[in-house]
Design an enzyme around this catalytic site. Structure first.
Site, PDB file in Angstrom:
ATOM      1  N   LYS A 126     -29.991  -3.687  12.984  1.00 17.10           N
ATOM      2  CA  LYS A 126     -29.093  -3.378  14.106  1.00 17.10           C
ATOM      3  C   LYS A 126     -28.649  -1.932  13.976  1.00 17.10           C
ATOM      4  O   LYS A 126     -28.648  -1.373  12.886  1.00 17.10           O
ATOM      5  CB  LYS A 126     -27.849  -4.281  14.050  1.00 17.10           C
ATOM      6  CG  LYS A 126     -27.086  -4.345  15.353  1.00 17.10           C
ATOM      7  CD  LYS A 126     -27.670  -5.387  16.286  1.00 17.10           C
ATOM      8  CE  LYS A 126     -27.045  -5.388  17.644  1.00 17.10           C
ATOM      9  NZ  LYS A 126     -27.477  -6.553  18.444  1.00 17.10           N
ATOM     10  N   ASP A 166     -28.208  -3.498  23.563  1.00 17.52           N
ATOM     11  CA  ASP A 166     -27.082  -4.378  23.260  1.00 17.52           C
ATOM     12  C   ASP A 166     -25.943  -3.852  24.140  1.00 17.52           C
ATOM     13  O   ASP A 166     -26.225  -3.201  25.165  1.00 17.52           O
ATOM     14  CB  ASP A 166     -26.731  -4.325  21.755  1.00 17.52           C
ATOM     15  CG  ASP A 166     -25.786  -5.448  21.321  1.00 17.52           C
ATOM     16  OD1 ASP A 166     -26.256  -6.563  21.073  1.00 17.52           O
ATOM     17  OD2 ASP A 166     -24.560  -5.212  21.245  1.00 17.52           O
TER      18      ASP A 166
HETATM   19  P1  NDP Z   1     -23.345  -5.189  28.358  1.00 14.29           P
HETATM   20  O1  NDP Z   1     -22.886  -3.875  27.894  1.00 14.29           O
HETATM   21  O2  NDP Z   1     -24.395  -5.297  29.399  1.00 14.29           O
HETATM   22  O3  NDP Z   1     -22.112  -6.060  28.869  1.00 14.29           O
HETATM   23  C1  NDP Z   1     -21.021  -6.334  28.038  1.00 14.29           C
HETATM   24  C2  NDP Z   1     -19.959  -7.026  28.879  1.00 14.29           C
HETATM   25  O4  NDP Z   1     -18.888  -7.441  28.035  1.00 14.29           O
HETATM   26  C3  NDP Z   1     -19.336  -6.096  29.899  1.00 14.29           C
HETATM   27  O5  NDP Z   1     -18.936  -6.834  31.018  1.00 14.29           O
HETATM   28  C4  NDP Z   1     -18.146  -5.520  29.147  1.00 14.29           C
HETATM   29  O6  NDP Z   1     -17.108  -5.058  30.003  1.00 14.29           O
HETATM   30  C5  NDP Z   1     -17.708  -6.718  28.345  1.00 14.29           C
HETATM   31  N1  NDP Z   1     -17.109  -6.252  27.081  1.00 14.29           N
HETATM   32  C6  NDP Z   1     -17.692  -5.507  26.147  1.00 14.29           C
HETATM   33  N2  NDP Z   1     -16.857  -5.233  25.143  1.00 14.29           N
HETATM   34  C7  NDP Z   1     -15.722  -5.819  25.468  1.00 14.29           C
HETATM   35  C8  NDP Z   1     -14.469  -5.910  24.835  1.00 14.29           C
HETATM   36  N3  NDP Z   1     -14.230  -5.309  23.649  1.00 14.29           N
HETATM   37  N4  NDP Z   1     -13.518  -6.630  25.451  1.00 14.29           N
HETATM   38  C9  NDP Z   1     -13.759  -7.234  26.636  1.00 14.29           C
HETATM   39  N5  NDP Z   1     -14.932  -7.172  27.293  1.00 14.29           N
HETATM   40  C10 NDP Z   1     -15.889  -6.490  26.710  1.00 14.29           C
HETATM   41  O7  NDP Z   1     -23.797  -5.978  27.034  1.00 14.29           O
HETATM   42  P2  NDP Z   1     -24.698  -7.280  26.907  1.00 14.29           P
HETATM   43  O8  NDP Z   1     -24.478  -8.189  28.067  1.00 14.29           O
HETATM   44  O9  NDP Z   1     -26.060  -6.851  26.565  1.00 14.29           O
HETATM   45  O10 NDP Z   1     -24.071  -7.938  25.592  1.00 14.29           O
HETATM   46  C11 NDP Z   1     -23.037  -8.915  25.627  1.00 14.29           C
HETATM   47  C12 NDP Z   1     -23.022  -9.671  24.321  1.00 14.29           C
HETATM   48  O11 NDP Z   1     -24.282 -10.340  24.148  1.00 14.29           O
HETATM   49  C13 NDP Z   1     -22.828  -8.837  23.059  1.00 14.29           C
HETATM   50  O12 NDP Z   1     -22.140  -9.619  22.102  1.00 14.29           O
HETATM   51  C14 NDP Z   1     -24.261  -8.628  22.563  1.00 14.29           C
HETATM   52  O13 NDP Z   1     -24.300  -8.349  21.192  1.00 14.29           O
HETATM   53  C15 NDP Z   1     -24.858  -9.974  22.899  1.00 14.29           C
HETATM   54  N6  NDP Z   1     -26.309 -10.041  23.016  1.00 14.29           N
HETATM   55  C16 NDP Z   1     -26.998  -9.223  23.854  1.00 14.29           C
HETATM   56  C17 NDP Z   1     -28.366  -9.337  23.978  1.00 14.29           C
HETATM   57  C18 NDP Z   1     -29.144  -8.513  24.927  1.00 14.29           C
HETATM   58  O14 NDP Z   1     -30.355  -8.734  25.029  1.00 14.29           O
HETATM   59  N7  NDP Z   1     -28.563  -7.578  25.661  1.00 14.29           N
HETATM   60  C19 NDP Z   1     -29.119 -10.320  23.176  1.00 14.29           C
HETATM   61  C20 NDP Z   1     -28.296 -11.188  22.386  1.00 14.29           C
HETATM   62  C21 NDP Z   1     -26.953 -11.029  22.306  1.00 14.29           C
HETATM   63  P3  NDP Z   1     -17.247  -3.665  30.797  1.00 14.29           P
HETATM   64  O15 NDP Z   1     -18.105  -3.961  31.998  1.00 14.29           O
HETATM   65  O16 NDP Z   1     -15.855  -3.316  31.144  1.00 14.29           O
HETATM   66  O17 NDP Z   1     -17.886  -2.719  29.844  1.00 14.29           O
HETATM   67  O1  2IT Z   2     -28.296  -9.275  19.623  1.00 18.28           O
HETATM   68  C1  2IT Z   2     -29.481  -9.269  20.007  1.00 18.28           C
HETATM   69  O2  2IT Z   2     -30.272 -10.158  19.689  1.00 18.28           O
HETATM   70  C2  2IT Z   2     -29.909  -8.172  20.882  1.00 18.28           C
HETATM   71  N1  2IT Z   2     -29.106  -7.330  21.241  1.00 18.28           N
HETATM   72  C3  2IT Z   2     -31.355  -8.075  21.286  1.00 18.28           C
HETATM   73  C4  2IT Z   2     -32.172  -7.453  20.190  1.00 18.28           C
HETATM   74  C5  2IT Z   2     -33.600  -7.143  20.545  1.00 18.28           C
HETATM   75  O3  2IT Z   2     -34.259  -6.552  19.677  1.00 18.28           O
HETATM   76  O4  2IT Z   2     -34.077  -7.478  21.635  1.00 18.28           O
END
Ligand code: NDP
Ligand code: 2IT
Length: 444
Positions: A126, A166
């Site tokens: 990561k 992420d």
């Molecule tokens: P994005 O940046 O696309 O979206 C994150 C969302 O969460 C936004 O709506 C953001 O608000 C909100 N957010 C982020 N930080 C905070 C905080 N501290 N307090 C409140 N709201 C918050 O990220 P992802 O959707 O990609 O990721 C979301 C989660 O999923 C994370 O935990 C990530 O690690 C996990 N994840 C992501 C994967 C991926 O493929 N993208 C895969 C597996 C897990 P705002 O719009 O105001 O920024």
């Molecule tokens: O938390 C996760 O699994 C991710 N943000 C996706 C990682 C990836 O390599 O697609």
């Protein structure tokens, strides 16, 4: 002292001021207790757990860039290469002001087990930075990404370490970083996943984490003789994971009535309008107040609050530790049946325990959000064979992977006499493969 307790104590002592890392390690090692105890002398002699909780390698670097006023800004970049027992390091990059080494280590540690659960040959890693893309111009984001990759490109490669998105890292950032990698290294290779479809990206990668979350949730309901059809769902977050979770939930006949961002949340009893949400968040990069302004059925509230809305299913899809004990109590009181994590470690340990003790089916993120990284691995496969698969082909593979994960974690829990404890099942099933590979590869 038992071996597990010894290693947890050492992690806390040797990694001060990294509470999220302590939390992630404690959760995993506590649930591995029966597996470790069955083979304690051999694991202790090989220091298997010490090797598992210590990253193979970690990088921390300066990221200077010039803002639109000509001012030089300096951020910190990180990449933690945690474990390569079963494949090249694989895991996302997070750009958010809260990023520090402890956050990246917790995410990298979880990624080891998640990647193992996918059944695909990917190790755990990561990275990220405390850079905040919010409110920055495209040029500023490009300047940051180019500077970040100028340093990161020394440590990554299609067969060594393959980052992805992420929080704060989506298609735009991956594009800028891919361009800079190619320019410096002179290699056109699958060094990043989540790429645009015109330069090696995979269909379904954008949707994969949210879709995968719903595929495993549907399988959970099916296994209990039920389905998502007609269910009320609450979702937190309004980013990549949340948006496509909402879309797939609707396709499966459920109704999602909430979403949230870092400043507030939406209650929309008629069901979230995904197209409008995409326009507000993916195109305009605006606040949820704009969603409420365009949607008469929606209420906007400042702060946090989605877990108070009555639901059958709760899907936390924003960030770590966003679902607390009080929220868990509210969900149980409202008759919630299942909580499946889209985010990484969104539920605190106390809240998880309360949900499980009160009969809520709970699937932790290592299993339930693995669809994103699994589809990243499918993107790597397509890049290696220089071919692209159809949407239907990738989607079918993703669904199959998620259904398999559900049955693997359910079976692992049963094997250790804890039927229905999907957290334990996921940690055990993820660990078994990595431990076997580490043991077979000798002391390294
Ligand atoms: P994005 O940046 O696309 O979206 C994150 C969302 O969460 C936004 O709506 C953001 O608000 C909100 N957010 C982020 N930080 C905070 C905080 N501290 N307090 C409140 N709201 C918050 O990220 P992802 O959707 O990609 O990721 C979301 C989660 O999923 C994370 O935990 C990530 O690690 C996990 N994840 C992501 C994967 C991926 O493929 N993208 C895969 C597996 C897990 P705002 O719009 O105001 O920024
Ligand atoms: O938390 C996760 O699994 C991710 N943000 C996706 C990682 C990836 O390599 O697609």
């Amino acid at each position: 002292m038992s071996y597990v307790d010894e290693v947890i104590a050492k992690v806390i002592e040797q990694n001060p001021a990294e509470p999220e890392f302590h939390q992630a390690v404690t959760e995993v090692l506590e649930s591995l207790r029966p597996v470790i105890e069955a083979n304690e002398d051999a694991y202790r002699k090989d220091a298997l757990l010490e090797r598992l909780v210590n990253p193979e390698r970690q990088f921390k670097f300066r990221v200077p860039w010039v803002d639109d006023n000509g001012q030089v800004q300096v951020n910190t970049g990180y990449r933690v290469q945690f474990n390569s027992a079963i494949g090249p390091y694989k895991g996302g990059l997070r750009f958010h002001p809260s990023v520090n080494l402890g956050i990246i280590k917790f995410l990298g540690f979880e990624q080891i087990f998640k990647n193992s659960l996918t059944g695909l040959p990917i190790g755990g890693g990561k990275g990220g930075s405390d850079f905040d893309p919010k409110g920055k111009s495209d040029r500023e984001v490009m300047a940051f990404c180019q500077s970040f990759m100028t340093e990161l490109c020394k440590y990554i490669g299609a067969d060594t370490d393959v980052p992805a998105g992420d929080i704060g890292v989506g298609g735009r950032e991956i594009g800028y970083m891919f361009g800079q990698y190619k320019r410096i290294r002179g290699l056109y290779e699958g060094v990043l996943t989540g790429k645009g479809l015109t330069f090696g990206g995979s269909l379904v990668r954008t949707e994969a984490t949210g879709y995968g979350l719903l595929y495993i949730t549907e399988e959970l309901f099916k296994d209990h003789g039920d389905s998502l059809n007609g269910k009320t769902v609450v979702v937190s977050g309004a980013g990549n994971v949340a948006i496509y979770a909402i879309q797939k939930a609707h396709q499966l006949g459920a109704k999602v009535v909430t979403c949230s961002d870092s400043t507030g949340w939406i209650y929309d009893p008629e069901g979230i309008d995904v197209e409008l949400l995409k326009e507000v968040k993916e195109v305009k990069r605006a606040r949820l107040t704009e969603y409420a302004a365009a949607r008469p059925s929606a209420e906007y509230h400042e702060g946090r609050g989605v877990w108070q809305i009555p639901c059958d299913v709760a899907l936390p899809c924003a960030t770590q530790n966003e679902l607390h004990l009080d929220d868990a109590k509210q969900l149980v009181a409202n008759g919630c049946k299942a909580v499946c994590e889209g985010a990484n470690m969104p539920t605190t340990i106390e809240a998880t325990k309360y949900l499980q003790d009160n009969g809520v089916w709970f699937i932790g993120g290592k299993a339930s959000n693995a669809g994103g990284v699994a589809t990243s691995a499918l993107e790597m496969s397509q890049n290696s064979e220089r071919l692209s698969w159809s949407f239907e082909e990738v989607d079918a593979k993703l669904k199959n992977i998620m259904v398999n994960i559900y049955h693997n974690i359910a079976d692992a829990a049963k094997r250790y006499g804890c039927e229905g404890d999907y957290v334990m099942g996921a940690n055990i099933a993820g660990f078994e493969k990595v431990a076997e590979a580490m043991t077979a590869q000798g002391i390294c």
